[in-house]
Design an enzyme around this catalytic site. Structure first.
Site, PDB file in Angstrom:
ATOM      1  N   ASP A  51       5.649   4.950   5.280  1.00 48.99           N
ATOM      2  CA  ASP A  51       6.442   3.900   5.762  1.00 48.99           C
ATOM      3  C   ASP A  51       7.404   2.508   5.282  1.00 48.99           C
ATOM      4  OD1 ASP A  51       4.295   3.272   6.715  1.00 48.99           O
ATOM      5  OD2 ASP A  51       4.677   2.545   8.321  1.00 48.99           O
ATOM      6  N   HIS A  52       6.567   2.179   3.922  1.00 48.18           N
ATOM      7  CA  HIS A  52       6.276   1.102   3.460  1.00 48.18           C
ATOM      8  C   HIS A  52       6.992   1.711   2.139  1.00 48.18           C
ATOM      9  CE1 HIS A  52       3.673  -1.584   5.774  1.00 48.18           C
ATOM     10  NE2 HIS A  52       3.616  -0.311   6.903  1.00 48.18           N
ATOM     11  N   HIS A 104       4.446  -4.316  11.258  1.00 50.60           N
ATOM     12  CA  HIS A 104       4.949  -3.697  12.296  1.00 50.60           C
ATOM     13  C   HIS A 104       4.804  -4.752  14.196  1.00 50.60           C
ATOM     14  CE1 HIS A 104       4.499   0.541  10.868  1.00 50.60           C
ATOM     15  NE2 HIS A 104       3.368  -0.266   9.991  1.00 50.60           N
ATOM     16  N   ASP A 106      -0.091  -3.865   6.427  1.00 53.15           N
ATOM     17  CA  ASP A 106      -0.686  -2.898   7.432  1.00 53.15           C
ATOM     18  C   ASP A 106      -2.367  -3.809   7.581  1.00 53.15           C
ATOM     19  OD1 ASP A 106       1.111  -2.126   8.516  1.00 53.15           O
ATOM     20  OD2 ASP A 106       0.549  -0.215   7.782  1.00 53.15           O
ATOM     21  N   HIS A 113       1.342  -0.669   0.119  1.00 48.92           N
ATOM     22  CA  HIS A 113      -0.459   0.020   0.066  1.00 48.92           C
ATOM     23  C   HIS A 113       1.081   1.642   0.144  1.00 48.92           C
ATOM     24  CE1 HIS A 113       0.929  -0.334   4.230  1.00 48.92           C
ATOM     25  NE2 HIS A 113       0.312   0.856   4.448  1.00 48.92           N
ATOM     26  N   HIS A 132       1.598   4.011   1.865  1.00 50.26           N
ATOM     27  CA  HIS A 132       2.021   4.630   3.121  1.00 50.26           C
ATOM     28  C   HIS A 132       2.994   5.026   3.166  1.00 50.26           C
ATOM     29  CE1 HIS A 132      -2.262   3.967   5.719  1.00 50.26           C
ATOM     30  NE2 HIS A 132      -2.176   5.160   4.910  1.00 50.26           N
ATOM     31  N   HIS A 149      -7.553   0.035   5.494  1.00 48.77           N
ATOM     32  CA  HIS A 149      -6.530   0.310   5.952  1.00 48.77           C
ATOM     33  C   HIS A 149      -6.365   1.634   5.024  1.00 48.77           C
ATOM     34  CE1 HIS A 149      -3.554   1.795   8.262  1.00 48.77           C
ATOM     35  NE2 HIS A 149      -2.261   1.017   6.944  1.00 48.77           N
TER      36      HIS A 149
END
Length: 256
Positions: free
Chosen positions: A57-58, A168, A130, A53, A55, A111
């Site tokens: 942090d990915h 995470h 996530d 996805h 985001h 998400h």
């Protein structure tokens, strides 16, 4: 034989490197530096990037990785992500020939609108970003409770021994919430103690597996009467519909 290397990043992210000792594919490289360090340390050559996805942090490490080596970048069709060479949705298959690795794609929105997961059926691995966490699930930033419940049902239908490579280290806080939601679940109490022991030794609590999640994760157990009873007792539920139970559970977790 293929293996999965755990690469910690930021405060609580896990980035995953699938490798055969020579070639490697990375899942959700939010930060390039630890990936580059791990590739060098293990003498691996990057051959593919897999994204679940959009985001940061990915995906944040993708541009820097591509400066080192140009490789295919796979990503969800319905999330807007730069530098992608192939977009994917449910039913698609990814083949990484250098690793002799085949991944099937599942749409798991909730998400984010376009979130996908990768399943390595032969190896029994799930890379779920996530959507599903050890003991929990992702926040609903773009999707609805109904979408997320449906997505989690898809993942729960995988074989019980499927390893869950989520993104995470949220497990202890997730399980503490799970215990509040289902206090009489003995398997949950035993799991919390075991996972706390791991964290005291700085050992990752992931991967988990689908069977363990089905036994202890409240978001895969929204149909359990005990959870609805807890939500009613907390004054958080007026409707016993499963989607309503799931929505109440997710809202409670947001503020737990």
């Amino acid at each position: 034989m293929l293996k999965v290397l755990t690469v910690p990043a930021f405060n609580d992210n896990y980035l995953w490197i699938i490798h055969d000792g020579t070639h490697a594919a990375v899942v959700d490289p939010g930060d390039a530096a630890p990936i580059i360090d791990a590739l060098h340390a293990h003498q691996l050559t990057l051959v593919a990037i897999l994204l679940t996805h959009h985001h940061k942090d990915h995906v944040g490490g993708v541009p820097a990785l591509l400066q080192h080596v140009r490789v295919p970048v796979y990503a969800p069709r319905n999330d807007s992500i730069a530098n992608v060479t192939t977009t994917l949705s449910e039913g698609d298959t990814v083949t990484v020939p250098e690793l002799k690795l085949t991944l099937t794609v599942l749409d798991v929105p909730g998400h984010t609108r376009g979130h996908i997961a990768y399943v390595a059926k032969e190896q029994g691995w799930l890379f779920c970003g996530d959507t599903l966490f050890a003991g929990g699930c992702g926040r609903l930033f773009e999707g609805t409770p109904e979408q997320m419940l449906h997505s989690l049902d898809k993942l729960a239908a995988l074989p019980d021994d499927t390893k869950v490579y989520c993104a995470h280290e949220y497990t202890i806080s997730n399980l503490r919430f799970a215990r509040a939601a289902e206090p009489d679940n003995q398997a949950l109490s035993e799991r919390l103690a075991a996972e706390q022991a791991k964290r005291e030794q700085n050992v990752p609590t992931v991967p988990s597996n689908i069977g363990l999640e089905k036994a202890t994760n409240p978001f895969l157990r929204a149909r359990e009467p005990a959870i609805a009873q807890t939500l009613r007792r907390e004054g958080r539920l007026t409707d016993d519909d499963t989607v309503a139970v799931f929505a109440a559970l997710r809202e409670w977790k947001n503020n737990f």
